[in-house]
Design a protein around this motif. Sequence first.
Motif, PDB file in Angstrom:
ATOM      1  N   PHE A 178       0.847  -1.201   0.000  1.00 10.63           N
ATOM      2  CA  PHE A 178       0.000   0.000   0.000  1.00 10.63           C
ATOM      3  C   PHE A 178       0.881   1.250   0.000  1.00 10.63           C
ATOM      4  O   PHE A 178       0.605   2.215  -0.705  1.00 10.63           O
ATOM      5  CB  PHE A 178      -0.948   0.026   1.203  1.00 10.63           C
ATOM      6  N   ARG A 179       1.955   1.240   0.790  1.00 10.71           N
ATOM      7  CA  ARG A 179       2.880   2.378   0.845  1.00 10.71           C
ATOM      8  C   ARG A 179       3.490   2.650  -0.527  1.00 10.71           C
ATOM      9  O   ARG A 179       3.520   3.790  -0.996  1.00 10.71           O
ATOM     10  CB  ARG A 179       3.992   2.088   1.853  1.00 10.71           C
ATOM     11  N   TYR A 222       0.920   4.126  -2.809  1.00 14.33           N
ATOM     12  CA  TYR A 222       0.080   5.142  -2.175  1.00 14.33           C
ATOM     13  C   TYR A 222      -0.228   6.310  -3.113  1.00 14.33           C
ATOM     14  O   TYR A 222      -1.371   6.783  -3.168  1.00 14.33           O
ATOM     15  CB  TYR A 222       0.745   5.644  -0.889  1.00 14.33           C
ATOM     16  N   GLN A 280      -3.841   7.961  -4.227  1.00 11.50           N
ATOM     17  CA  GLN A 280      -4.144   9.386  -4.109  1.00 11.50           C
ATOM     18  C   GLN A 280      -4.630   9.932  -5.451  1.00 11.50           C
ATOM     19  O   GLN A 280      -5.609  10.675  -5.504  1.00 11.50           O
ATOM     20  CB  GLN A 280      -2.908  10.161  -3.633  1.00 11.50           C
ATOM     21  N   VAL A 330      -6.061   5.590   1.852  1.00 11.25           N
ATOM     22  CA  VAL A 330      -5.847   4.244   2.383  1.00 11.25           C
ATOM     23  C   VAL A 330      -5.852   4.346   3.904  1.00 11.25           C
ATOM     24  O   VAL A 330      -5.221   5.235   4.474  1.00 11.25           O
ATOM     25  CB  VAL A 330      -4.496   3.675   1.894  1.00 11.25           C
ATOM     26  N   PHE A 352       0.033   6.591   5.333  1.00 15.45           N
ATOM     27  CA  PHE A 352      -1.412   6.575   5.581  1.00 15.45           C
ATOM     28  C   PHE A 352      -1.681   6.213   7.044  1.00 15.45           C
ATOM     29  O   PHE A 352      -0.830   5.630   7.714  1.00 15.45           O
ATOM     30  CB  PHE A 352      -2.117   5.598   4.637  1.00 15.45           C
TER      31      PHE A 352
END
Length: 154
Positions: free
Chosen positions: A52-53, A56, A60, A66, A88
């Motif tokens: 997810f990082r 990210y 956006q 997230v 997040f």
Amino acid sequence: MLQIGDLAPDFSLKTTTGDTFQLSDYRGKRSIVLYFYPKDDTPGCTAEACSFRDQYEDFQELGAEVVGVSSDSETSHQKFTQKHRLPFPLLADTGGRVRKQYEVPRALLGLLPGRVTFVIDAEGRIQYIFNSMNRATDHVSEAKQVLTKLRATT
């Protein structure tokens, strides 16, 4: 059971910064990728959070925030966030109240909290539910695909 098209249950929980995250604050503004995971700093959860990082900015650009949720404490979330530079919020659902609201099942014979991701559109409706303990990073790609399709239809 929660289903696609249902209004996502509203909730508020503390973040890693001590602020309060309220789901309804995003209604009419942004989509939310709300992912429930078992535990900070375990192999699968770390892989999921880092995926997810790493993507990210894509989320956006797709108009989504997230948000990760587990039963770990704010202190645990702070350490996990700092260690892996997560951009997040992680939310501390220490009593499991929000997990119950979202009907996230337990996994591995009921021993671990489950891993489930919800894609919630800007109107607060659930657009996608992905439940898989073993495919941790697939939660990221699945959520991106759904958001891409949502963006194409609006």
